[in-house]
Design a protein around this motif. Structure first.
Motif, PDB file in Angstrom:
ATOM      1  N   LEU A  29     -35.553 -46.593  13.123  1.00  0.00           N
ATOM      2  CA  LEU A  29     -34.440 -46.981  13.885  1.00  0.00           C
ATOM      3  C   LEU A  29     -35.004 -47.299  15.231  1.00  0.00           C
ATOM      4  O   LEU A  29     -34.900 -48.326  15.979  1.00  0.00           O
ATOM      5  N   GLY A  30     -36.150 -46.470  15.740  1.00  0.00           N
ATOM      6  CA  GLY A  30     -36.997 -47.258  17.023  1.00  0.00           C
ATOM      7  C   GLY A  30     -37.707 -48.454  17.057  1.00  0.00           C
ATOM      8  O   GLY A  30     -37.648 -49.035  17.893  1.00  0.00           O
ATOM      9  N   GLN A  54     -26.167 -51.112  14.910  1.00  0.00           N
ATOM     10  CA  GLN A  54     -25.319 -50.021  15.041  1.00  0.00           C
ATOM     11  C   GLN A  54     -24.958 -49.729  13.382  1.00  0.00           C
ATOM     12  O   GLN A  54     -24.665 -48.593  12.954  1.00  0.00           O
ATOM     13  N   GLN A  55     -24.543 -50.852  12.701  1.00  0.00           N
ATOM     14  CA  GLN A  55     -24.348 -50.558  11.242  1.00  0.00           C
ATOM     15  C   GLN A  55     -25.400 -50.148  10.570  1.00  0.00           C
ATOM     16  O   GLN A  55     -25.148 -49.310   9.721  1.00  0.00           O
ATOM     17  N   PRO A  68     -38.089 -37.220   5.929  1.00  0.00           N
ATOM     18  CA  PRO A  68     -37.311 -38.260   5.807  1.00  0.00           C
ATOM     19  C   PRO A  68     -36.716 -38.585   7.150  1.00  0.00           C
ATOM     20  O   PRO A  68     -36.222 -39.509   7.626  1.00  0.00           O
ATOM     21  N   LEU A  69     -36.513 -37.444   7.729  1.00  0.00           N
ATOM     22  CA  LEU A  69     -35.915 -37.490   9.160  1.00  0.00           C
ATOM     23  C   LEU A  69     -36.914 -38.456  10.064  1.00  0.00           C
ATOM     24  O   LEU A  69     -36.416 -39.160  11.006  1.00  0.00           O
ATOM     25  N   GLU A  70     -38.186 -37.922  10.116  1.00  0.00           N
ATOM     26  CA  GLU A  70     -39.106 -38.599  10.868  1.00  0.00           C
ATOM     27  C   GLU A  70     -39.157 -40.196  10.467  1.00  0.00           C
ATOM     28  O   GLU A  70     -39.167 -41.102  11.394  1.00  0.00           O
ATOM     29  N   ARG A  71     -39.145 -40.629   9.131  1.00  0.00           N
ATOM     30  CA  ARG A  71     -39.175 -41.913   8.758  1.00  0.00           C
ATOM     31  C   ARG A  71     -37.679 -42.609   9.357  1.00  0.00           C
ATOM     32  O   ARG A  71     -37.909 -43.877   9.595  1.00  0.00           O
TER      33      ARG A  71
END
Length: 79
Positions: free
Chosen positions: A60-61, A73-74, A52-55
């Protein structure tokens, strides 16, 4: 006219992003092996434990340059 089209595109992108976050990050179902913390912490299963962190970071990238700063930002705060 172009401004409205850009705003519509950002709105659709934000909607799809929220749907992706719900299904692929918030809704991620950990397997029993991923929740076996002694093995996870020993390094035997670390990549699966951070899916989940990788996704979230990949999402975001991808969105960073495509959205206005405020919109990004939101969404980043929700992720």
């Amino acid at each position: 006219m172009a401004t409205r089209a850009a705003a519509d595109a950002q709105e659709r992108l934000a909607f799809r992003t929220a749907a992706f976050v719900r299904s692929e990050i918030d809704g991620y179902g950990f397997s029993a092996a991923e929740l076996d913390f002694p093995k996870v912490l020993s390094g035997a299963n670390v990549p699966a434990a951070i899916v989940p962190l990788e996704r979230a970071v990949r999402l975001l990238g991808t969105l960073y340059g495509a959205l206005e700063t405020y919109v990004f930002q939101q969404l980043a705060q929700e992720v």
